[in-house]
Enzyme design. Structure first.
Site, short mmCIF file in Angstrom:
data_model
loop_
_atom_site.label_atom_id
_atom_site.label_comp_id
_atom_site.label_asym_id
_atom_site.label_seq_id
_atom_site.Cartn_x
_atom_site.Cartn_y
_atom_site.Cartn_z
N ASP A 1 -9.11 -2.84 -7.41
CA ASP A 1 -8.62 -1.83 -6.48
C ASP A 1 -9.32 -0.51 -6.78
OD1 ASP A 1 -7.06 0.13 -5.10
OD2 ASP A 1 -5.35 -1.22 -5.12
N HIS B 1 -7.94 -3.84 -3.37
CA HIS B 1 -6.76 -3.30 -2.70
C HIS B 1 -6.49 -4.13 -1.44
CE1 HIS B 1 -3.88 -0.10 -1.86
NE2 HIS B 1 -4.25 -0.15 -0.59
N CYS C 1 0.85 -1.20 0.00
CA CYS C 1 0.00 0.00 0.00
C CYS C 1 0.88 1.25 0.00
CB CYS C 1 -0.94 -0.07 1.20
SG CYS C 1 -2.22 1.18 1.25
#
Length: 293
Positions: free
Chosen positions: A230, A262, A173
């Protein structure tokens, strides 16, 4: 952009009549929304727990010009001249999931180092919502500071069982974006694996460039692992990065898991997708081995 994305852009623009959002600003907004959607209570039934049997694990600090940088490390017990992996946190800091990733890597023979890269700006574990973490901590962390801290960790490694000639990085991330940047920063890096790291965004004083801006400057080959669903990183950005690497003649590979959201490797959240996470893990280890780490 897709038709749905254009519709969302128009919706955001209508809420902000004084300033039209450019594409980068819009992506930044979506990314923040994606974090909020991904963070849910821990799912105890799916959390991976890696024990420390046969490992040396613990906390340490690294000297920097602006303070003592805390870190967590894991390595095979008594190991020396070990291939070294810098493990870069999500926006939530070095929590148990990141420490577990370090232990998993140590079980594979690596010295894994996870630095607390927000230690000057604040402790995300003390905040109870994503918005506060983003505005109160993450937005205040300069990229240049992070690059310097990672250099300090790389320099710390050889004195603690690591091999300076076999250095890699992986991040998740927020840390995925940092992984791309560090691959363009450190000429001694051998390999990088970015898990759903943002590729584009609005430039700022603290974050002047994003991965798409530095594709031609990479020193190490990067494996990028992304989710086709995502909500913060559109597949068009992944395609753009793939094209940029090819145009620049840089080694790299980008994998998109069509049905993954995600944070598909975050085993403590509902976003976790065990099949895609396991495949990504295998690809990461193979990438390190292929590139001499």
């Amino acid at each position: 952009m897709s038709r749905d994305t254009n519709a969302k852009t128009a919706e955001f623009d209508s809420l902000l009549p004084s300033a039209q959002l450019n594409r980068r600003a819009f992506i930044t907004t979506l990314t923040a929304a994606g974090f909020a959607l991904a963070v849910q209570p821990v799912q105890a039934s799916t959390v991976i727990n890696t024990d420390s049997a046969g490992l040396d694990t613990g906390n340490a600090t690294v000297n920097t010009a602006t303070g003592e940088l805390p870190l967590y490390f894991a390595r095979p017990a008594g190991g020396m001249k070990l291939p070294t992996v810098l493990v870069i946190q999500e926006i939530f800091g070095v929590h148990e999931h990141i420490r577990d990733v370090c232990r998993r890597l140590a079980k594979q023979g690596y010295l894994a180092i996870a630095p607390e890269l927000y230690f000057r700006q604040g402790d995300p574990t003390k905040l109870d919502n994503v918005g506060a973490i983003l505005s109160g901590i993450v937005s205040k962390v300069p990229d240049a500071q992070v690059m310097s801290d990672l250099d300090a960790c790389a320099a710390w490694a050889p004195g603690h069982g690591g091999d300076a000639a076999r250095l890699a990085i992986t991040g998740f991330c927020w840390g995925g974006r940092i992984t791309w940047l560090y691959a363009a920063h450190n000429p001694k890096l051998r390999a990088a694996v970015a898990w759903y790291g943002r590729l584009d965004g609005a430039p700022s004083e603290l974050m002047p460039k994003h991965p798409l801006d530095i594709a031609g400057s990479l020193h190490a080959p990067v494996l990028g692992l992304y989710g086709g669903k995502d909500q913060g990183i559109p597949v068009v950005d992944v395609d753009a990065m793939r094209d940029a690497l090819k145009k620049a003649g840089k080694a790299g590979e980008l994998v998109v898991y069509p049905d993954a959201p995600h944070a598909f490797n975050a085993d403590y959240r509902p976003s976790y997708r065990p099949t895609e996470a396991a495949d990504g893990w295998k690809r990461m280890l193979a990438w390190f081995e292929r590139n001499g780490v």
